[in-house]
Structures are given as structure tokens and as C-alpha cells.
Design an enzyme around this catalytic site. Structure first.
Site, PDB file in Angstrom:
ATOM      1  N   HIS A  79       0.834  -1.203   0.000  1.00  0.00           N
ATOM      2  CA  HIS A  79       0.000   0.000   0.000  1.00  0.00           C
ATOM      3  C   HIS A  79       0.869   1.253   0.000  1.00  0.00           C
ATOM      4  CE1 HIS A  79       0.297   1.208   4.334  1.00  0.00           C
ATOM      5  NE2 HIS A  79       0.407  -0.098   4.562  1.00  0.00           N
ATOM      6  N   ASP A 193       6.064   2.195   6.298  1.00  0.00           N
ATOM      7  CA  ASP A 193       4.791   1.448   6.233  1.00  0.00           C
ATOM      8  C   ASP A 193       3.872   2.205   5.264  1.00  0.00           C
ATOM      9  OD1 ASP A 193       2.432   0.074   6.648  1.00  0.00           O
ATOM     10  OD2 ASP A 193       2.190   0.706   8.730  1.00  0.00           O
ATOM     11  N   GLU A 225      -5.094   1.863   2.781  1.00  0.00           N
ATOM     12  CA  GLU A 225      -4.924   0.704   3.654  1.00  0.00           C
ATOM     13  C   GLU A 225      -5.049   1.100   5.119  1.00  0.00           C
ATOM     14  OE1 GLU A 225      -2.800  -2.177   6.248  1.00  0.00           O
ATOM     15  OE2 GLU A 225      -2.420  -0.051   5.960  1.00  0.00           O
ATOM     16  N   GLU A 226      -4.525   2.282   5.447  1.00  0.00           N
ATOM     17  CA  GLU A 226      -4.474   2.709   6.844  1.00  0.00           C
ATOM     18  C   GLU A 226      -5.854   3.034   7.416  1.00  0.00           C
ATOM     19  OE1 GLU A 226      -1.971   2.334   8.581  1.00  0.00           O
ATOM     20  OE2 GLU A 226      -0.181   2.462   7.328  1.00  0.00           O
TER      21      GLU A 226
END
Length: 301
Positions: A79, A193, A225-226
């Protein structure tokens, strides 16, 4: 509009000394792209993917690069969004209240420099709270919650903030440049990330663009995604894969006060394999294939 800090002589020397992996990580991690506002990082990813295969974009912004035809269809995804914030309120004194996008640990927020992306350009600010000098003694040791924090742009009124281009809903990104640390193999930056996963996906497609392979290979840089793995779901609908491999970060256990049963992952000791999370239970045949392949190739797992 992407934010580019002035390049000092030290930074330019550092960049010239980077290898291609470090340069790719620098580009990806310094790009701006909080969940739902991935335009900046998407442009960087597209530029790297366009020479490699056929590019398409799903309806919410994930990028998909396609190599080869037929079955099985193998999806490899990372992502490209990062955690950040959104402007929630502008006070009469010119401070911003903010809404988190993704998970944040309140302890790391105070003093964090940020970039507010507005229609008129990017604005620097810093996260603050009531000074400890005027906080009652019994509260000074308590965690300051994000709801009591604000972003200071250096403005003195709401009108000044609005004139600068700030509106409710504008995205806010942590401000942090990429650096190679003293040992030459550890890095400092933001959005690892999961820009690391995106970098791995790009590198994998670079390899297979010139190497024969029996599969239809799909590399996906997914969005949001988060805030609920939204892009992973829509890109999987587009690709209709037979198997999907997700390239994500993990939690290292080689730091103070971390027990082996909490994490046995060590930085630089090879990839890790996640067996289960809140939305996935492993396919045992795929698990065995990955473990046995790693053993055959001498890859620590």
C-alpha cells in the site's frame, strides 16, 4: 503539490552516494500521500511502473501494473498511503484542530513537524499543546491526548489561515526527509509502512520485465490501507487473482524491553512471514510453498 525542502550541500552529497535501492526509497518515502490523498506518491509510483508493463487504475486510485497473460494470476501488493491527519477545525486564533487518518500513538505527536496540503500550496506547521508551565502538577505526567493538541502554522487569526488556502478537509502529512544512517544500511524517514512494500513490488516487476515467467503477474500499489484496507479490496476485484502476496512491514523484536514471545523479528535478519491477522487465515499450501522455497534458496525466514 509535492513538498520539496531546500537541498543543502550535505543532502546533495548524501544523495549522490546512494545506491539505486536507497534512491528509490528516498523518492517513495518523501512523497506525500496520506490515506485518501495519494496523488503525490501515486505519480512517483506510476513513473517507475510505466516502463515495465501495462498500467491501469482502479476506481478509488490504486495503481496496477500487468506483466504476462494466462493463469495463474499472481497479485503482489503493497500500500502506498501513509498515516497522517485531516484539518477538522480552524480556531479564531489561527490554530488547526485535526482528525487522524490511520492509527497514531499520541506519545509521538507533540513537536512533530507537519505539512498541510492546501489548494494554494504546502504549509509548514508543528503540533503543539498547552505548555507544561501552566498545566497543574498532577497532570504534567499524564499523556496528552491528540484531541487536546493543535497545529501551529505561525498564523494569528482564522482569517490569516484561510487566506493562506487552508480549508476543512485538507490533508496533513508528517514532515520527515529520508536519510541513510551511520552504518550505511539502516534508514531514517517516514512512511516505511508501506513504501518499503511498494519499493519491493517495483523491484520485483523490474526483474520479471526482462526475465521469463510462467504466470500473469500483477503488481499493485494500493490506497487507503491505513483506514481499512480499502484499496486492497478494490484492486483484487479488478485483478481477480488466483493467489495474492502482500508485502508489508513487521514489528522488530531487537529493541530494548521487547520479549522474544512478543516478536522474534530482527532488523536485517531476513524476511518474515505473517500467519494470521484480523482479516486473514493462512492457506497452508501457500505457506508450505513459501517456507520450502525459502529453505531451498537459503533465505532466512
Amino acid at each position: 503539490m509535492a513538498y520539496h525542502s531546500p537541498v543543502t550541500r550535505h543532502q546533495s552529497v548524501e544523495r549522490r552516494g546512494m545506491d539505486t535501492t536507497q534512491q528509490l526509497l528516498k523518492e517513495l518515502t518523501e512523497a506525500l500521500g496520506v490515506s485518501g490523498y495519494e496523488k503525490g506518491v501515486r505519480a512517483v509510483v506510476r513513473r517507475h511502473l510505466e516502463p515495465l508493463g501495462e498500467i491501469e487504475r482502479d476506481r478509488i486510485g490504486s495503481l496496477i501494473c500487468h506483466l504476462g497473460e494466462g493463469r495463474p494470476r499472481v497479485m503482489v501488493a503493497g500500500h502506498m498511503d501513509e498515516v497522517g491527519f485531516m484539518v477538522k477545525h480552524i480556531t479564531d486564533e489561527g490554530f488547526l484542530r485535526f482528525q487522524p487518518l490511520g492509527g497514531w500513538w499520541d506519545q509521538v505527536l507533540l513537536g512533530q513537524q507537519v505539512i498541510v496540503q492546501t489548494r494554494k500550496g504546502d504549509l509548514r506547521g508543528v503540533i503543539g499543546a498547552k505548555p507544561p508551565h501552566i498545566v497543574p502538577p498532577d497532570e504534567r505526567k499524564k499523556l496528552v491526548e491528540k484531541e487536546k493538541m493543535y497545529i501551529d502554522l505561525g498564523a494569528t487569526s482564522k482569517a490569516e489561515v484561510e487566506e493562506a488556502g487552508v480549508r476543512i478537509g485538507d490533508p496533513i502529512v508528517p514532515a520527515c526527509d529520508f536519510h541513510v544512517l551511520a552504518n550505511g544500511k539502516s534508514y531514517l524517514g517516514k512512511a516505511f509502512d508501506d513504501r518499503v512494500g511498494v519499493a519491493l513490488m517495483i523491484d520485483l516487476l523490474r526483474h520479471f520485465a526482462d526475465a521469463p515467467h510462467p504466470n500473469a503477474l500483477y503488481g499493485a500499489a494500493t490506497v487507503m490501507e491505513e483506514v481499512g484496507t480499502r484499496g486492497a479490496k478494490t484492486s483484487a476485484e479488478v485483478i481477480d487473482p488466483d493467489v495474492a502476496i502482500i508485502l508489508e512491514v513487521d514489528i522488530c523484536g531487537d529493541m530494548p524491553d521487547t520479549k522474544p514471545e512478543e516478536s522474534r523479528v530482527k532488523l536485517g535478519a531476513g524476511p518474515s512471514l505473517l500467519m494470521m491477522d484480523a482479516s486473514m487465515i493462512p492457506n497452508l499450501a501457500l505457506r508450505d510453498l513459501l517456507i520450502e522455497t525459502a529453505e531451498e534458496l537459503g533465505i532466512p525466514l
